[in-house]
Each structure stands twice: as C-alpha cells, then as structure tokens.
Motif scaffolding. Sequence first.
Motif, PDB file in Angstrom:
ATOM      1  N   UNK A   1      -9.334  25.724 129.268  1.00 39.54           N
ATOM      2  CA  UNK A   1      -9.228  25.962 127.826  1.00 39.54           C
ATOM      3  C   UNK A   1     -10.111  24.956 127.126  1.00 39.54           C
ATOM      4  N   UNK A   2     -10.988  25.443 126.252  1.00 42.41           N
ATOM      5  CA  UNK A   2     -11.830  24.556 125.448  1.00 42.41           C
ATOM      6  C   UNK A   2     -11.432  24.687 123.998  1.00 42.41           C
ATOM      7  N   UNK A   3     -10.984  23.567 123.429  1.00 42.75           N
ATOM      8  CA  UNK A   3     -10.607  23.513 122.028  1.00 42.75           C
ATOM      9  C   UNK A   3     -11.149  22.246 121.399  1.00 42.75           C
ATOM     10  N   UNK A   4     -10.982  22.147 120.094  1.00 44.64           N
ATOM     11  CA  UNK A   4     -11.554  20.992 119.395  1.00 44.64           C
ATOM     12  C   UNK A   4     -10.612  20.316 118.411  1.00 44.64           C
ATOM     13  N   UNK A   5      -9.453  20.924 118.117  1.00 44.88           N
ATOM     14  CA  UNK A   5      -8.606  20.357 117.073  1.00 44.88           C
ATOM     15  C   UNK A   5      -7.126  20.560 117.415  1.00 44.88           C
ATOM     16  N   UNK A   6      -6.268  19.993 116.604  1.00 45.38           N
ATOM     17  CA  UNK A   6      -4.830  19.927 116.850  1.00 45.38           C
ATOM     18  C   UNK A   6      -4.196  21.280 117.208  1.00 45.38           C
ATOM     19  N   UNK A   7      -4.561  22.411 116.566  1.00 44.47           N
ATOM     20  CA  UNK A   7      -3.931  23.684 116.964  1.00 44.47           C
ATOM     21  C   UNK A   7      -4.164  24.064 118.432  1.00 44.47           C
ATOM     22  N   UNK A   8      -5.161  23.467 119.074  1.00 45.95           N
ATOM     23  CA  UNK A   8      -5.457  23.758 120.480  1.00 45.95           C
ATOM     24  C   UNK A   8      -4.603  22.931 121.442  1.00 45.95           C
TER      25      UNK A   8
ATOM     26  N   UNK B   1     -15.356  25.446 115.702  1.00 46.04           N
ATOM     27  CA  UNK B   1     -15.485  24.107 116.249  1.00 46.04           C
ATOM     28  C   UNK B   1     -15.837  24.083 117.718  1.00 46.04           C
ATOM     29  N   UNK B   2     -15.792  25.245 118.376  1.00 45.56           N
ATOM     30  CA  UNK B   2     -16.167  25.360 119.787  1.00 45.56           C
ATOM     31  C   UNK B   2     -17.353  26.315 119.904  1.00 45.56           C
ATOM     32  N   UNK B   3     -17.134  27.591 119.578  1.00 39.24           N
ATOM     33  CA  UNK B   3     -18.228  28.561 119.562  1.00 39.24           C
ATOM     34  C   UNK B   3     -19.053  28.467 118.279  1.00 39.24           C
TER      35      UNK B   3
END
Length: 175
Positions: free
Chosen positions: A108-115, A21-23
């Motif tokens: 920090x780059x994330x896209x969903x709840x676990x991040x 979802x990021x890379x």
Amino acid sequence: MEISYKQLLANITTLIFDVDGVLTNGMVTIMPDGELIRTMNIKDGYALKTAVDQGLNVCIISGGTNEGVGKRLANLGIKDIYLGAHDKIKQYHELVQKYNLQPENVLYMGDDIPDFPVMKLVGFPCCPNDAVPEIKNASKYISNIKGGEGCVRDVIEQILRVQGKWEGNFSAKYD
C-alpha cells in the motif's frame, strides 16, 4: 539477519495506491465551476499498465471523487477503483476477501493520515518522499521520488524487476 525491503517485494501480488499525493502531487486546480483538476505522471501510468499486464492486482482507494481520475485509471486496466472512500479500511477488507489476500502479499502506498489505518495492516507499507512524517515512520520503503513525480513507477518497477517481470516486456535493449 534483517530482511531487506527488496526481499519482501518478491511476495507482492497486490498493489494498492492512494491518488492525491501519490499518483498526483497533491495540488488541485480549482475551476470556476468548482471542478478540481489533477495532474498525473505518464510514467506512473505506464508502470500501472505494465503491472496489470504482468498479472498483479492493482487497486486504487482514494477519498477523491473525480470522474476523470476514475476513467484514466480504468483505461490503464485497473478494475478495483474505489473513489470517495473516506474509511479506506472497508475497501481494503473487500479486496482481502475478493482476492483471498495475505498481508505479506499486499503493498500500500499512501502519503497522509487517512492512509495510516490500512498501512498498519499490509505487509509492505510505503510512501512517496514528501509524505507526512507519520506515514514515513509507518513505511518499510520511502521512495526517493515525490508524489505525482514517478514514485508509483519507482516502486512498481522495483517489484517487477525483483520478480523477473520487467525486462521481459521489452524486445529491444536500451543503453
């Protein structure tokens, strides 16, 4: 006076990225043997390699376990790769200790709840354009680019430009 997000980029020394979802765009191709195939953007790869070459700590924390992903990222010079990380806080704290990090120095780059738990701890949480609403709300910067389509390049290039480390890599000027 409010500080612009670009001013915060000057202090970033450590970049942490999620993978799916990021890379990648978050899609997987399921092979008959059950292997999950992901696609990564080559421009993100160039930016990751450039960040490493310019002395930034680049780290990966992902719940995914694909060996090919790990090999690709290692080939770019990334040394801190945590795959199969379902509790990302643990790996984040390892990185904080290893590099004696302060929150204001970490992106920090994330896209969903676990991040989300790690994003609450870092100085510069950010996300791709297609992140879930909770992650967008927690971000200081939302790339105008979707995951897997160059959002990592977007944020790395901005950091390196602010820090004066982008243009210096090129011997020729491009119009």
